[in-house]
Design an enzyme around this catalytic site. Structure first.
Site, mmCIF file in Angstrom:
data_model
loop_
_atom_site.group_PDB
_atom_site.id
_atom_site.type_symbol
_atom_site.label_atom_id
_atom_site.label_comp_id
_atom_site.label_asym_id
_atom_site.label_seq_id
_atom_site.Cartn_x
_atom_site.Cartn_y
_atom_site.Cartn_z
ATOM 1 N NE ARG A 6 76.383 -87.739 10.629
ATOM 2 C CZ ARG A 6 76.240 -87.732 9.299
ATOM 3 N NH1 ARG A 6 75.292 -87.466 8.630
ATOM 4 N NH2 ARG A 6 77.138 -88.043 8.419
ATOM 5 C CD GLU B 97 69.338 -89.421 0.321
ATOM 6 O OE1 GLU B 97 69.539 -88.882 1.340
ATOM 7 O OE2 GLU B 97 70.037 -89.986 -0.242
ATOM 8 C CG ASP B 98 70.218 -86.687 4.264
ATOM 9 O OD1 ASP B 98 70.101 -87.193 3.158
ATOM 10 O OD2 ASP B 98 71.375 -86.513 4.954
ATOM 11 C CE LYS C 203 71.201 -77.427 0.291
ATOM 12 N NZ LYS C 203 72.898 -77.694 0.142
ATOM 13 C CG ASP D 79 73.363 -80.509 -3.009
ATOM 14 O OD1 ASP D 79 72.845 -79.441 -2.747
ATOM 15 O OD2 ASP D 79 74.440 -80.681 -3.113
ATOM 16 C CG ASP E 22 77.905 -84.944 7.926
ATOM 17 O OD1 ASP E 22 77.206 -85.233 7.096
ATOM 18 O OD2 ASP E 22 79.215 -85.034 7.975
ATOM 19 N N GLY F 107 72.679 -89.665 6.910
ATOM 20 C CA GLY F 107 71.891 -88.526 7.149
ATOM 21 C C GLY F 107 70.580 -88.404 7.614
HETATM 22 P P1 IMP Z 1 73.037 -85.322 -4.141
HETATM 23 O O1 IMP Z 1 73.779 -86.724 -4.563
HETATM 24 O O2 IMP Z 1 73.859 -84.224 -4.760
HETATM 25 O O3 IMP Z 1 71.860 -85.185 -4.178
HETATM 26 O O4 IMP Z 1 73.653 -85.041 -2.524
HETATM 27 C C1 IMP Z 1 73.191 -85.745 -1.734
HETATM 28 C C2 IMP Z 1 73.964 -85.769 -0.378
HETATM 29 O O5 IMP Z 1 74.834 -84.710 -0.134
HETATM 30 C C3 IMP Z 1 72.862 -85.901 0.915
HETATM 31 O O6 IMP Z 1 72.411 -87.097 1.118
HETATM 32 C C4 IMP Z 1 74.060 -85.214 1.982
HETATM 33 O O7 IMP Z 1 74.611 -86.286 2.282
HETATM 34 C C5 IMP Z 1 75.027 -84.418 1.008
HETATM 35 N N1 IMP Z 1 74.419 -82.913 1.206
HETATM 36 C C6 IMP Z 1 73.921 -82.292 0.308
HETATM 37 N N2 IMP Z 1 73.574 -81.052 0.637
HETATM 38 C C7 IMP Z 1 73.841 -81.025 2.027
HETATM 39 C C8 IMP Z 1 73.994 -79.893 3.235
HETATM 40 O O8 IMP Z 1 73.550 -78.791 2.753
HETATM 41 N N3 IMP Z 1 74.425 -80.309 4.451
HETATM 42 C C9 IMP Z 1 74.814 -81.468 4.270
HETATM 43 N N4 IMP Z 1 75.018 -82.482 3.603
HETATM 44 C C10 IMP Z 1 74.384 -82.250 2.177
HETATM 45 MG MG MG Z 2 72.412 -88.672 2.480
#
Ligand code: IMP
Ligand code: MG
Length: 177
Positions: A167, A101-102, A133, A105, A161, A47
């Site tokens: 993307r 990082e993109d 977020k 979450d 994505d 991402g």
């Molecule tokens: P985390 O481990 O919960 O912080 O998730 C991070 C990963 O979840 C990111 O690198 C994304 O690949 C994916 N992700 C989380 N939120 C979104 C979203 O709103 N759209 C697309 N991908 C997301």
């Molecule tokens: Mg990611």
């Protein structure tokens, strides 16, 4: 703009211009903070590729870049998962590392990976994430450079994505209700 991706509709949420402003701001902060140093960008694929590319080309400090994928697997013990980096071929020891990082979450991905990275003894470690977020955050992960704090909506575009698609948009779109 409204687009269909798979079975869902998405609408513009953050414009190209707003993204460019945020990326410029972060690049200027990194230029200041890393003056005289040579940071190593560790880009977490997939991402982050557009964010990393745009950020990297705006930088003035000398910097290196390396692309990694994070893979989770269940460890031998039931205690949980190990997240490991694929493609981390540049030595991290003694380097000023910036993880790119993109989106953060829940924070789980980075929370699991950061200890492994610290074992490799970087001199310093900071995190740059285009999106955060705050309401979804469940793990103790702190980003040092953030483009935008966003609500708990599902987003696509600019690298993000929905099931493989979306993307390529230059803007960030959110799922329509
Ligand atoms: P985390 O481990 O919960 O912080 O998730 C991070 C990963 O979840 C990111 O690198 C994304 O690949 C994916 N992700 C989380 N939120 C979104 C979203 O709103 N759209 C697309 N991908 C997301
Ligand atoms: Mg990611």
């Amino acid at each position: 703009m409204i687009v269909n991706i798979h079975d869902k509709k998405f609408e513009t949420y953050i414009s190209d211009a707003q993204i460019e402003d945020a990326v410029s701001r972060i690049s200027m902060q990194i230029d200041q903070d890393y003056a005289g140093k040579r940071p190593l960008f560790l880009v977490v694929l997939n991402g982050s590729f557009l964010f990393a590319a745009d950020l990297f080309r705006k930088l003035h400090v000398e910097a290196e870049i390396c692309f990694i994928k994070l893979a989770s697997y269940q460890g031998m013990k039931s205690s949980g998962k190990v997240t490991t980096a694929i493609g981390l071929d540049t030595p991290v020891k003694g380097r000023d590392v910036i993880l790119i990082e993109d989106i953060i979450d829940t924070g789980k991905t980075l929370f699991e990976f950061i200890p492994e990275l610290k074992e490799r003894q970087p001199t310093s470690l900071r995190i740059a994430s285009l999106l955060l977020k705050p309401d979804a955050l469940k793990y103790d992960v702190k980003a040092d450079y953030i483009g935008f704090s966003v609500p708990n909506d599902f987003l696509v575009g600019y690298g993000l994505d929905y099931d493989g698609l979306g993307r390529n948009f230059g803007e960030i779109l959110k799922l329509m209700p």
